[in-house]
Design an enzyme around this catalytic site. Structure first.
Site, PDB file in Angstrom:
ATOM      1  CD1 TRP A 357     -21.909  13.078  27.516  1.00 22.35           C
ATOM      2  CD2 TRP A 357     -20.436  12.233  28.952  1.00 22.35           C
ATOM      3  NE1 TRP A 357     -21.871  11.711  27.324  1.00 22.35           N
ATOM      4  CE2 TRP A 357     -20.973  11.157  28.200  1.00 22.35           C
ATOM      5  CE3 TRP A 357     -19.489  11.931  29.929  1.00 22.35           C
ATOM      6  CZ2 TRP A 357     -20.592   9.820  28.374  1.00 22.35           C
ATOM      7  CZ3 TRP A 357     -19.105  10.604  30.103  1.00 22.35           C
ATOM      8  CH2 TRP A 357     -19.649   9.567  29.337  1.00 22.35           C
ATOM      9  CG  ASP A 358     -20.260  13.614  23.380  1.00 22.51           C
ATOM     10  OD1 ASP A 358     -21.045  13.559  24.334  1.00 22.51           O
ATOM     11  OD2 ASP A 358     -20.505  13.105  22.270  1.00 22.51           O
ATOM     12  CD  GLU A 488     -27.776   8.107  26.244  1.00 23.85           C
ATOM     13  OE1 GLU A 488     -27.970   7.692  25.091  1.00 23.85           O
ATOM     14  OE2 GLU A 488     -27.479   9.282  26.504  1.00 23.85           O
ATOM     15  CE  LYS A 601     -26.343   4.812  23.026  1.00 23.70           C
ATOM     16  NZ  LYS A 601     -26.986   6.098  23.208  1.00 23.70           N
ATOM     17  CD  GLN A 602     -22.557   5.803  26.102  1.00 28.95           C
ATOM     18  OE1 GLN A 602     -23.679   5.952  25.683  1.00 28.95           O
ATOM     19  NE2 GLN A 602     -21.651   6.770  26.056  1.00 28.95           N
TER      20      GLN A 602
HETATM   21  C1  BGC Z   1     -24.376   8.778  23.867  1.00 28.33           C
HETATM   22  C2  BGC Z   1     -24.071   9.949  24.771  1.00 28.33           C
HETATM   23  C3  BGC Z   1     -23.475  11.070  23.950  1.00 28.33           C
HETATM   24  C4  BGC Z   1     -24.369  11.410  22.764  1.00 28.33           C
HETATM   25  C5  BGC Z   1     -23.717  12.413  21.826  1.00 28.33           C
HETATM   26  C6  BGC Z   1     -25.287   9.237  22.743  1.00 28.33           C
HETATM   27  O1  BGC Z   1     -25.549   8.168  21.877  1.00 28.33           O
HETATM   28  O2  BGC Z   1     -25.016   7.747  24.593  1.00 28.33           O
HETATM   29  O3  BGC Z   1     -23.156   9.550  25.780  1.00 28.33           O
HETATM   30  O4  BGC Z   1     -23.295  12.194  24.752  1.00 28.33           O
HETATM   31  O5  BGC Z   1     -24.622  10.252  22.015  1.00 28.33           O
HETATM   32  O6  BGC Z   1     -22.517  11.920  21.306  1.00 28.33           O
END
Ligand code: BGC
Length: 769
Positions: A357-358, A488, A601-602
Site C-alpha cells: 500500500w506504500d 501493526e 508503531k506508525q
Molecule cells: C509497515 C507497513 C508497510 C511495510 C512495507 C511495515 O513495517 O508497517 O505499513 O507497508 O512495512 O514498507
C-alpha cells in the site's frame, strides 16, 4: 544510528575503508534506472561480508511459503525480488595475487555518489601482499537513457608495481538470494558463450520461467591507447569470462571499460534475447563511455529540474531530501505499467521487493507533483489490471458478488503475504488504492480516468467494505471487527478508527463517482453496470446505510478519536517515559508485550486526519496530534512524515523539523541499524511530502492548489517544484517572501495563505511570509 558519511549538497561521500560499513554502503550507494538496479558491490573480488545484489524490474521468484502454523487462506508463495546475474565482476590478479580489499592494506579509500549526474565513483590505493601498490579509480552508472545498459570504467595506476595484471571480465548467473526460504538457488542454466571480449549468460527462473540474458564486453586501454589483445575466453555453468594479460610498469595506467546489458523475457521473446543483448552492446560500445555518460547526466539534469528541492542554510537537510528524491527517481520511471515500487526498490531483498500500500499512500503524491500525469497513471493502471486477481483473492476468503481485496504484498496481483494478522486483517490497503484514484483525479483533473477504469475498481472495493462491515444489534451501529490498522503493534482489533474512516469515505466517493459517470457517459455506465451485474439501488442503499450509521470510536472527554474500541483500557504510558535502552521496542520487547502496550508503531488515527484534514478544525487536529504523537514510536519508516505534515499544520515547527530530519536521513544516518538490508524507498516519498505538504502547506481542495509555506528556524529558504494541471510552479519560501514562478505557458490560480491569486503564464508572484 551510524553516522559515517560526509554531508554535502549533491553528493554522498564515504572516506576511509571500514569493513564494518561495507554492506551499509552497498545499500546507500546503490544505483538504478527504473529497469534495473545494482547495489554498490565492488567490481573486483571481495571476501569480506557483502550482500551481492543485481535486480531486474518485474523479474521475481515465488518462494514456497514457510510458516510455523498454516492457516486456510494463506498464499502458497512469497514473491521475491531476485538477485540476478552479476554483470559487474572483474577479477584482477597481480603476479598471482587476487585484488581483494579484504586482504590488502587499503588507503585513501573514497566512495562518492554524485546524485546530480547519477554516477557512482570509488577510489583507493591498495598495498598488495607483495608490498607494491596500485591506485584504483572506478566509475559506474546505469543509463537512464538506454535503460538496458550498465557501464563501468575501472582505472588502475601502478604506483610501484611491475609485472602482469591478469584481467578477467565475467558474467556470473550462479547467484543466490540470501532470503531464500529453503536455501535453494532460483535460477536454472539456459546457455553460456564467451568469445574474444564478449561474455553472454542466459538463465531462467525456476517456476516463473523468466529468462534473462546478460552480456558484457570488455575493452582494455593502456596510457590512453586502446590495446588489441588476445582473450582467453571460457565458460562453465551459468558463467562466462574473458581473460587477458597486460604488462605494467610503475606509472602506467590501465583503463578497463566494461559495457553490460540485461535483457529479459519480461520485454522480449525468448528467442530474441541474445540478439537484442548483442545489439545493445554494439550501441553501448559505439557511443562509448563519454557519450553514454553525457546523455545519462543530461537526462538526470532534466529530472532534477522537475523534482529538486533546495534547502538553504542546512546542508544535512539538503542532502537528505536530495538523496530521497534521487532514489525515488532511480526506482520508478513510469515507463511500464507492469512495474511498481517495492519498499526496498532495487537496493536489497527484504520485503520481497514487490508492491505494498506504500505505493498509493506515499509514493503517488511525489510522482503526481514531479512528473507528467502519465507516470502516476501507470501506477493506477497497475492496480486496475490486477482487479480480477483482487476479486479472486476476496472470493477465496469468502466474499462474493465481485468484492475485491487487493493484496497486502504482490508481484502480479496475487496475494503473497502470509501472516494472518496482516494478510487477512490489514485491509486498510484497499482504502489507499481507492484513495489513489481520487488523489490522481483531484491533482490532474483527468476525470476520464473514472469513466474508463476508476469506477469499476471503486465499486469492487466498496462491495468488499459493505460485506466486511457488519451490523451490531447491541450498539445499533455498523462495525468492522477483527482488523489490523496501519499500526501493526496491535492486531485483531475492533473498529480501527482509520480503517472505518477510509472505508466509509470510499463508499461515499464511489456513490459520487457513479453519479458522475452515469450523467457524463450513460452508455459506458450501462456497459459497466452490466459487466459487473451491479444492482445499483440495492447496493447503494446498503452503502448509504453503513455510511450514515457507522461506529467511530472516540473519547469525548479528551476530545479525540480513538485508535480502536477500548484503546483507553491500555496502560497509558508515554514514549518520552520509555528508557532509551528499550528502544526500538521491536528489538527489545517480546511481541506479546508490544501488543498489550499502548505504543503505536506508525501514524494510524493521524493517517486518517492527514487524509481528510479538511473535515476537522484545528483544535481537533491539535488534540489528536498531541495525544497520538506522544504514544507513537515511529518504528515504521512510513510514520514520521505524516506527523511532520500535521505538526507543521498546527504550528509545532520544532517537532516538524525534528521528525523531518529523522525521515530524510533515515538511511544516510542509519537510524534503525538496518540499512545494510536495503533502503526505505517508499518512505522516501513521505520525506518529500514532509517538505511540500508539511512546510510548503501544499493541498489540493476543490480543484484548486493551496499553498501556505512555513519556514523551519534552521533554514534560510527552501524551494520545491510542483506540476499541477498543466502548469509547473517553482515555489521559494524565505524568511521574508514566498515567490511562485510559473515555468509554463499555462496561467494558474492558486490560493496562497488563504487568498486567491493568479500566477501568470511564465510570470511570477511574490507575497509576504
Ligand atoms: C509497515 C507497513 C508497510 C511495510 C512495507 C511495515 O513495517 O508497517 O505499513 O507497508 O512495512 O514498507
Amino acid at each position: 544510528m551510524n553516522k559515517y558519511l560526509k554531508t554535502d549538497h549533491w553528493k554522498i561521500i564515504e572516506e576511509g575503508f571500514n569493513k564494518e560499513n561495507v554492506t551499509s554502503s552497498e545499500s546507500i550507494f546503490s544505483i538504478g534506472n527504473g529497469r534495473m538496479g545494482q547495489r554498490a558491490n565492488f567490481e573486483e573480488d571481495y571476501t569480506g561480508e557483502t550482500l551481492q545484489g543485481s535486480y531486474i524490474a518485474g523479474v521475481y521468484y515465488p518462494d514456497k511459503t514457510r510458516v510455523g502454523w498454516w492457516k486456510n487462506g494463506y498464499p502458497e508463495y512469497f514473491a521475491k525480488v531476485l538477485n540476478a546475474t552479476n554483470w559487474i565482476g572483474l577479477r584482477l590478479v597481480f603476479n598471482g595475487e587476487i585484488l581483494d580489499l579484504n586482504n590488502v592494506i587499503v588507503s585513501d579509500f573514497r566512495r562518492e555518489l554524485n546524485m546530480y549526474t547519477g554516477l557512482l565513483l570509488r577510489s583507493f590505493t591498495a598495498e598488495l601482499q607483495s608490498g607494491s601498490s596500485v591506485s584504483v579509480e572506478t566509475e559506474r552508472f546505469l543509463s537512464i537513457v538506454d535503460d538496458n545498459i550498465g557501464v563501468i570504467k575501472y582505472s588502475i595506476k601502478s604506483v610501484d608495481y611491475t609485472g602482469n595484471i591478469s584481467i578477467a571480465s565475467y558474467v556470473d548467473g550462479d547467484v543466490k538470494n540470501e532470503d531464500s526460504n529453503y536455501n535453494e538457488k532460483f535460477w536454472d542454466k539456459v546457455s553460456e558463450s564467451a568469445l574474444e571480449n564478449e561474455s553472454i549468460v542466459t538463465v531462467r527462473t525456476k517456476k516463473t520461467g523468466f529468462v534473462v540474458t546478460t552480456g558484457a564486453r570488455v575493452e582494455v586501454w593502456k596510457n590512453g591507447e586502446k590495446l588489441t589483445l588476445n582473450f582467453d575466453s571460457s565458460i562453465k555453468e551459468k558463467y562466462a569470462e574473458n581473460k587477458t594479460l597486460v604488462a605494467v610498469l610503475p606509472g602506467d595506467e590501465i583503463v578497463i571499460y566494461k559495457f553490460a546489458a540485461n535483457i529479459s523475457s519480461f520485454n522480449h521473446s525468448e528467442s530474441d534475447l541474445v540478439n537484442v543483448t548483442k545489439a545493445e552492446l554494439d550501441k553501448a560500445q559505439s557511443k562509448h563511455y563519454n557519450k553514454m555518460f553525457d546523455e545519462h547526466s543530461q537526462a538526470w539534469a532534466k529530472k532534477w529540474e522537475e523534482s529538486d528541492i533546495t534547502i538553504e542554510g542546512d546542508v544535512a537537510a539538503q542532502q537528505g531530501i536530495r538523496f530521497n528524491i534521487f532514489q525515488l527517481n532511480q526506482t520508478y520511471t513510469g515507463e511500464d505499467e507492469r512495474l511498481n515500487i517495492g519498499p526496498k526498490g532495487f537496493t536489497g531483498e527484504k520485503y520481497g521487493g514487490t508492491t505494498y500500500w506504500d505505493t498509493e499512500a506515499y509514493c503517488l503524491p511525489f510522482f503526481l507533483a514531479t512528473a507528467e500525469p502519465k507516470v502516476s497513471k501507470q501506477l493506477l493502471i497497475y492496480r486496475y489490471k490486477q482487479l480480477d486477481k483482487a476479486i479472486e483473492n476476496a472470493t477465496k476468503l469468502g466474499f462474493s458478488n465481485g468484492a475485491a481485496l487487493f493484496p497486502m504484498v504482490t508481484a502480479n496481483g496475487e496475494e503473497c503475504h502470509n501472516e494472518w494478522e496482516i494478510t487477512f486483517e490489514e485491509i486498510h490497503r484497499n482504502g489507499a488504492i481507492a484513495f489513489a484514484v481520487y488523489n490522481y483525479i483531484r491533482h490532474t483533473g483527468d476525470k476520464e480516468y473514472l469513466v474508463d477504469y476508476g469506477l469499476e475498481l471503486l465499486i469492487a472495493i466498496s462491495r468488499f467494505w459493505s460485506q466486511r462491515i457488519t451490523y451490531s444489534q447491541q450498539i445499533d451501529k455498523y462495525v468492522m471487527l477483527g482488523v489490523t490498522g496501519p499500526n501493526e503493534y496491535e492486531n485483531n482489533i475492533d473498529n480501527n478508527w482509520y480503517t472505518n474512516t477510509i472505508a466509509c469515505w470510499c463508499m461515499e466517493y464511489t456513490m459520487e463517482a457513479i453519479e458522475y459517470v452515469k450523467t457524463k457517459e450513460p452508455g459506458k455506465y450501462d456497459v459497466l453496470s452490466g459487466k459487473i451485474s451491479f444492482n445499483e439501488s440495492e447496493e447503494q442503499a446498503r452503502w448509504r446505510g453503513i455510511v450514515e450509521n457507522m461506529h467511530f470510536p472516540e473519547n469525548k472527554e479528551l476530545g479525540i478519536f480513538l485508535q480502536q474500541d477500548n484503546y483507553m483500557n491500555k496502560e497509558q504510558i508515554l514514549v518520552k517515559d520509555l528508557p532509551q535502552s528499550q528502544r526500538p521496542i521491536n528489538q527489545h520487547w517480546s511481541w506479546d508485550r508490544i501488543l498489550r502496550s499502548c505504543f503505536i508503531k506508525q501514524a494510524d488515527t493521524l493517517q486518517g486526519i492527514y487524509l481528510f484534514e479538511h473535515k476537522y478544525d484545528i483544535d481537533t487536529i491539535r488534540r489528536n496530534f498531541e495525544f497520538y504523537e506522544s504514544r507513537t514510536v515511529h518504528e515504521s519508516s512510513l510514520s514520521p512524515c505524516v506527523h511532520v505534515v500535521l505538526a507543521a499544520k498546527i504550528d509545532d515547527m520544532q517537532k516538524a523539523y525534528d521528525l523531518y530530519l529523522r525521515t530524510s536521513r533515515l538511511d544516510i544516518d542509519d537510524y534503525n541499524n538496518e540499512v545494510a538490508e536495503g533502503l526505505h524507498i517508499t518512505s522516501m516519498a513521505g520525506t518529500w511530502m514532509s517538505v511540500v505538504q508539511g512546510f510548503g502547506g501544499m493541498r489540493v481542495i476543490d480543484n484548486k492548489l493551496y499553498l501556505s509555506p512555513k519556514l523551519p528556524d534552521m533554514w534560510k529558504s527552501y524551494s520545491f517544484t510542483i506540476r499541477f494541471r498543466g502548469s509547473v510552479l517553482k515555489v521559494t519560501a524565505s524568511k521574508q517572501n514566498v515567490t511562485i514562478m510559473n515555468k509554463t505557458n499555462v496561467e494558474l490560480p492558486v490560493i496562497i495563505f488563504g487568498k486567491s491569486e493568479i500566477v501568470e503564464a511564465k510570470g511570477f508572484l511574490t507575497v509576504k511570509m
